[in-house]
Scaffold this motif. Structure first.
Motif, PDB file in Angstrom:
ATOM      1  N   ILE A  99      -5.086  -4.739  -3.451  1.00 20.20           N
ATOM      2  CA  ILE A  99      -3.735  -5.311  -3.600  1.00 20.20           C
ATOM      3  C   ILE A  99      -3.111  -4.855  -4.919  1.00 20.20           C
ATOM      4  O   ILE A  99      -3.813  -4.697  -5.919  1.00 20.20           O
ATOM      5  CB  ILE A  99      -3.784  -6.855  -3.489  1.00 20.20           C
ATOM      6  CG1 ILE A  99      -2.371  -7.442  -3.468  1.00 20.20           C
ATOM      7  CG2 ILE A  99      -4.605  -7.485  -4.609  1.00 20.20           C
ATOM      8  CD1 ILE A  99      -2.298  -8.872  -2.982  1.00 20.20           C
ATOM      9  N   CYS A 100      -1.810  -4.622  -4.879  1.00 19.73           N
ATOM     10  CA  CYS A 100      -1.095  -4.204  -6.093  1.00 19.73           C
ATOM     11  C   CYS A 100      -0.368  -5.415  -6.689  1.00 19.73           C
ATOM     12  O   CYS A 100      -0.141  -6.401  -5.995  1.00 19.73           O
ATOM     13  CB  CYS A 100      -0.108  -3.081  -5.773  1.00 19.73           C
ATOM     14  SG  CYS A 100       1.423  -3.660  -5.019  1.00 19.73           S
ATOM     15  N   PRO A 101      -0.008  -5.332  -7.973  1.00 21.89           N
ATOM     16  CA  PRO A 101       0.635  -6.496  -8.624  1.00 21.89           C
ATOM     17  C   PRO A 101       1.980  -6.860  -7.990  1.00 21.89           C
ATOM     18  O   PRO A 101       2.385  -8.028  -8.032  1.00 21.89           O
ATOM     19  CB  PRO A 101       0.859  -6.042 -10.071  1.00 21.89           C
ATOM     20  CG  PRO A 101       0.196  -4.747 -10.243  1.00 21.89           C
ATOM     21  CD  PRO A 101      -0.223  -4.218  -8.924  1.00 21.89           C
ATOM     22  N   ASP A 102       2.664  -5.903  -7.380  1.00 26.35           N
ATOM     23  CA  ASP A 102       3.990  -6.192  -6.826  1.00 26.35           C
ATOM     24  C   ASP A 102       3.917  -7.079  -5.585  1.00 26.35           C
ATOM     25  O   ASP A 102       4.918  -7.658  -5.177  1.00 26.35           O
ATOM     26  CB  ASP A 102       4.709  -4.890  -6.439  1.00 26.35           C
ATOM     27  CG  ASP A 102       4.961  -4.025  -7.661  1.00 26.35           C
ATOM     28  OD1 ASP A 102       4.994  -4.605  -8.774  1.00 26.35           O
ATOM     29  OD2 ASP A 102       5.096  -2.796  -7.522  1.00 26.35           O
ATOM     30  N   CYS A 103       2.733  -7.160  -4.962  1.00 26.34           N
ATOM     31  CA  CYS A 103       2.634  -7.917  -3.717  1.00 26.34           C
ATOM     32  C   CYS A 103       2.431  -9.418  -3.938  1.00 26.34           C
ATOM     33  O   CYS A 103       2.453 -10.195  -2.999  1.00 26.34           O
ATOM     34  CB  CYS A 103       1.527  -7.349  -2.843  1.00 26.34           C
ATOM     35  SG  CYS A 103       2.108  -5.898  -1.926  1.00 26.34           S
ATOM     36  N   ILE A 104       2.187  -9.826  -5.194  1.00 23.93           N
ATOM     37  CA  ILE A 104       2.040 -11.258  -5.491  1.00 23.93           C
ATOM     38  C   ILE A 104       3.070 -11.630  -6.542  1.00 23.93           C
ATOM     39  O   ILE A 104       3.194 -10.961  -7.559  1.00 23.93           O
ATOM     40  CB  ILE A 104       0.616 -11.560  -6.039  1.00 23.93           C
ATOM     41  CG1 ILE A 104      -0.425 -11.383  -4.941  1.00 23.93           C
ATOM     42  CG2 ILE A 104       0.555 -12.933  -6.678  1.00 23.93           C
ATOM     43  CD1 ILE A 104      -1.040 -12.633  -4.384  1.00 23.93           C
ATOM     44  N   PRO A 120      -4.796   2.905  -2.055  1.00 20.91           N
ATOM     45  CA  PRO A 120      -3.441   2.374  -1.940  1.00 20.91           C
ATOM     46  C   PRO A 120      -3.469   0.876  -1.653  1.00 20.91           C
ATOM     47  O   PRO A 120      -4.480   0.352  -1.179  1.00 20.91           O
ATOM     48  CB  PRO A 120      -2.834   3.143  -0.760  1.00 20.91           C
ATOM     49  CG  PRO A 120      -3.936   3.867  -0.107  1.00 20.91           C
ATOM     50  CD  PRO A 120      -5.141   3.839  -0.974  1.00 20.91           C
ATOM     51  N   CYS A 121      -2.379   0.206  -1.938  1.00 19.00           N
ATOM     52  CA  CYS A 121      -2.296  -1.230  -1.652  1.00 19.00           C
ATOM     53  C   CYS A 121      -2.387  -1.441  -0.146  1.00 19.00           C
ATOM     54  O   CYS A 121      -1.660  -0.809   0.622  1.00 19.00           O
ATOM     55  CB  CYS A 121      -0.986  -1.798  -2.203  1.00 19.00           C
ATOM     56  SG  CYS A 121      -0.750  -3.533  -1.791  1.00 19.00           S
ATOM     57  N   SER A 122      -3.290  -2.323   0.279  1.00 18.81           N
ATOM     58  CA  SER A 122      -3.487  -2.545   1.717  1.00 18.81           C
ATOM     59  C   SER A 122      -2.311  -3.284   2.342  1.00 18.81           C
ATOM     60  O   SER A 122      -2.221  -3.405   3.554  1.00 18.81           O
ATOM     61  CB  SER A 122      -4.754  -3.378   1.958  1.00 18.81           C
ATOM     62  OG  SER A 122      -5.824  -2.859   1.226  1.00 18.81           O
ATOM     63  N   TYR A 123      -1.416  -3.833   1.516  1.00 23.25           N
ATOM     64  CA  TYR A 123      -0.325  -4.644   2.069  1.00 23.25           C
ATOM     65  C   TYR A 123       1.014  -3.913   2.071  1.00 23.25           C
ATOM     66  O   TYR A 123       1.720  -3.901   3.062  1.00 23.25           O
ATOM     67  CB  TYR A 123      -0.251  -5.980   1.327  1.00 23.25           C
ATOM     68  CG  TYR A 123      -1.588  -6.697   1.413  1.00 23.25           C
ATOM     69  CD1 TYR A 123      -1.953  -7.371   2.576  1.00 23.25           C
ATOM     70  CD2 TYR A 123      -2.522  -6.614   0.380  1.00 23.25           C
ATOM     71  CE1 TYR A 123      -3.197  -7.973   2.696  1.00 23.25           C
ATOM     72  CE2 TYR A 123      -3.770  -7.220   0.493  1.00 23.25           C
ATOM     73  CZ  TYR A 123      -4.108  -7.895   1.651  1.00 23.25           C
ATOM     74  OH  TYR A 123      -5.329  -8.479   1.766  1.00 23.25           O
ATOM     75  N   CYS A 124       1.366  -3.246   0.923  1.00 26.26           N
ATOM     76  CA  CYS A 124       2.650  -2.542   0.912  1.00 26.26           C
ATOM     77  C   CYS A 124       2.445  -1.029   1.050  1.00 26.26           C
ATOM     78  O   CYS A 124       3.423  -0.274   1.062  1.00 26.26           O
ATOM     79  CB  CYS A 124       3.439  -2.861  -0.348  1.00 26.26           C
ATOM     80  SG  CYS A 124       2.679  -2.237  -1.858  1.00 26.26           S
ATOM     81  N   ASN A 125       1.166  -0.607   1.129  1.00 23.52           N
ATOM     82  CA  ASN A 125       0.806   0.807   1.304  1.00 23.52           C
ATOM     83  C   ASN A 125       1.225   1.710   0.151  1.00 23.52           C
ATOM     84  O   ASN A 125       1.170   2.927   0.276  1.00 23.52           O
ATOM     85  CB  ASN A 125       1.390   1.383   2.610  1.00 23.52           C
ATOM     86  CG  ASN A 125       0.848   0.631   3.818  1.00 23.52           C
ATOM     87  OD1 ASN A 125      -0.362   0.332   3.869  1.00 23.52           O
ATOM     88  ND2 ASN A 125       1.719   0.292   4.760  1.00 23.52           N
TER      89      ASN A 125
HETATM   90 ZN   LIG Z   1       1.313  -3.915  -2.698  1.00 27.17          ZN
END
Ligand SMILES: [Zn+2]
Length: 403
Positions: free
Chosen positions: A20-25, A44-49
Motif C-alpha cells: 500500500i502507498c501513503p496516498d491510499c490512506i 506497485p501499490c496493490s490498491y491504486c496500482n
Molecule cells: Zn495506493
C-alpha cells in the motif's frame, strides 16, 4: 513455534501479500507509519496500482493498526455482561469493519478496509473499561458539574462547600472544584500563554447615539466604575475590564446589537499596550491526536480543552439569564487573573478567546480598568497604565449599514 500458531497469538494475519502507498490512506497517523516503513522495493501499490511510489507491506500496516486499536478497544466477552434473553451483549458492540471507520481509517477504496478487517482475527469490539468514563469525559463531566455548582448551589464558598453529587469512591470522577487547577495545568503544559507586544493594535468599540462624542481614552477605554453595571462574559457587574478585538469587524460585532430603526455610531478606539502583555490564548488551534498518531501527548487533555473552549465561548443572548450563565466563565477568568498569576509568577493580563459573534476571529479581554487606559504619551495618575489610545474612527451604523 509454528507460523500459524504465532499468527493466532499476535491477533492478525501479516501474510497478506499486498502493498500500500501513503496516498491510499487519509488517516494521518497511519499515513506517517506507511511513509516511515516504505521499502525501496518496486512493488506497485496493490490498491491504486501506482508503481512510482514507495509502498509498505500491508502486513506491517495491519500490525500497526491492530496494535493501536487494542490500546482502547477489547473483546466484548471480556468487558460486557451477556444476556441471551436480552439480545446478547449489554453494551455497544462494533464489528471490525465498522470499528475501522469509527476510529478514522478513512479510505476511498473499500477493499483496503476489507483487507484489514479480514486480517484481524477478532471480529467484534467494545470500548476498554466500558463502564468507566474516559479521561477526557471525566474532565468534561467535572466542568459541567462545576458550572452547575457555581450557578445554582454555591457561588462564593464553592471551594469549601460540601458537594453531594461528587462521589470520592468513584475512580473516574474528580472533585469538580479541581477543574480550575486542571485547566490551569493544561494551559501551562500546552504553552497557551502568549505575549502581546507593544506594536499590536487592539480595537475597542463604543456604540453611542449619533450626535454624541466619545473621543478620549477615558471615553473609549474600559467603563468607569459607575457605569460598569452589566455582567459580561468574563467580568461580573462592578468589575471593569477592557473588551476588544484585533480587527474592525469583530470589534463591532462583539459590541453592537443592531436595533431596528435606530441610527447609532460606532466609535472605534485604536489602542496599543503600554508594555508587553501576558495573556492566555484560548483561540489557539490544536490537532487532537487520534489513536494512530505516534505522538499521543495530551490527547485527552486536548479533547477536553476543545469542548471546554467551545462551552467557554458559546454565544449567550443578552437576556435576563446572561448574568447567571456567565458565572462559570467569570470565575475561571478571576482564577486566571488572581490565582494562576501567583502560581506561574507571571502576571496574567488578559485572555484571548474565539469570538462567538464573528467566526474564526479572536476577541480579547484585558484586566484593565478605566484609569489604566490613557492618552498617548501620558501616564496614569493612580495606577499602572496598560493601554494607550493612538487614534479613533467613527462609523455610522444604520439598519442598512450593519457590518
Ligand atoms: Zn495506493
Amino acid at each position: 513455534m509454528g507460523r500459524a500458531k504465532h499468527m493466532m497469538e499476535q491477533g492478525y494475519n501479516s501474510d497478506i501479500g499486498a502493498y500500500i502507498c501513503p496516498d491510499c490512506i487519509k488517516e494521518d497517523g497511519i499515513k506517517s507509519f506507511i511513509i516511515e516503513n516504505s521499502t525501496t522495493v518496486t512493488s506497485p501499490c496493490s490498491y491504486c496500482n501506482n508503481a512510482n511510489v514507495k509502498t509498505c507491506d500491508m502486513g506491517l500496516v495491519v500490525g500497526y493498526i491492530h496494535e493501536c486499536i487494542i490500546k482502547e478497544w477489547s473483546d466484548p466477552a471480556e468487558e460486557l455482561p451477556y444476556e441471551s434473553a436480552e439480545g446478547g451483549y449489554q453494551g455497544s458492540v462494533l464489528d471490525t469493519h465498522d470499528l475501522l471507520w469509527q476510529v478514522g481509517v478513512n479510505v476511498d477504496d473499500e477493499s483496503i478496509i476489507e483487507d484489514i478487517a479480514e486480517s484481524i482475527h477478532q471480529s467484534h469490539w467494545t470500548k476498554n473499561n466500558y463502564f468507566s468514563l474516559s479521561p477526557d469525559q471525566t474532565l468534561s463531566y467535572s466542568w459541567k458539574s462545576f458550572c452547575q455548582i457555581v450557578i445554582s448551589k454555591s457561588r462564593y464558598f464553592f471551594l469549601n462547600a460540601h458537594n453531594e453529587s461528587y462521589d470520592v469512591n468513584q475512580h473516574d470522577e474528580m472533585n469538580p472544584i479541581k477543574i480550575l487547577d486542571t485547566v490551569a495545568s493544561i494551559i501551562k503544559n500546552l504553552t497557551m500563554l502568549k505575549e502581546i507586544s507593544t506594536s499590536e493594535e487592539i480595537k475597542r468599540v463604543r456604540i453611542v447615539d449619533e450626535y454624541r462624542e466619545a473621543t478620549t481614552a477615558s471615553d473609549l477605554g474600559s467603563p468607569p466604575l459607575d457605569f460598569c453595571k452589566m455582567a459580561n462574559r468574563m467580568s461580573p457587574a462592578g468589575i471593569p475590564m477592557f473588551y476588544g478585538a484585533f480587527d474592525l469587524e469583530t470589534s463591532i460585532k462583539e459590541t453592537y446589537e443592531p436595533e431596528p430603526n435606530l441610527t447609532k455610531k460606532a466609535v472605534v478606539g485604536n489602542f496599543y499596550p503600554c508594555r508587553t502583555l501576558n495573556v492566555i490564548d484560548l483561540s489557539q488551534k490544536f490537532k487532537i491526536p487520534t489513536i494512530f498518531d505516534q505522538d499521543q501527548s495530551y490527547r485527552f487533555e486536548k479533547r477536553f480543552l476543545y469542548d471546554f473552549i467551545k462551552d467557554f465561548t458559546k454565544p449567550i443572548e443578552r437576556a435576563d439569564r446572561a448574568h447567571i450563565d456567565y458565572v462559570p466563565t467569570q470565575i475561571v477568568t478571576e482564577y486566571f487573573r488572581h490565582i494562576l498569576s501567583k502560581d506561574t509568577s507571571l502576571k496574567i493580563d488578559g485572555v484571548i478567546y474565539p469570538s462567538s459573534k464573528n467566526q474564526n476571529n479572536k476577541a480579547i479581554v484585558i484586566f484593565a480598568d478605566n484609569d489604566q487606559c490613557v492618552e498617548k504619551g501620558t501616564k496614569s495618575r493612580y495606577t499602572e497604565e496598560l493601554l494607550f489610545l493612538n487614534n479613533f474612527e467613527e462609523i455610522e451604523l444604520t439598519p442598512f449599514n450593519i457590518i
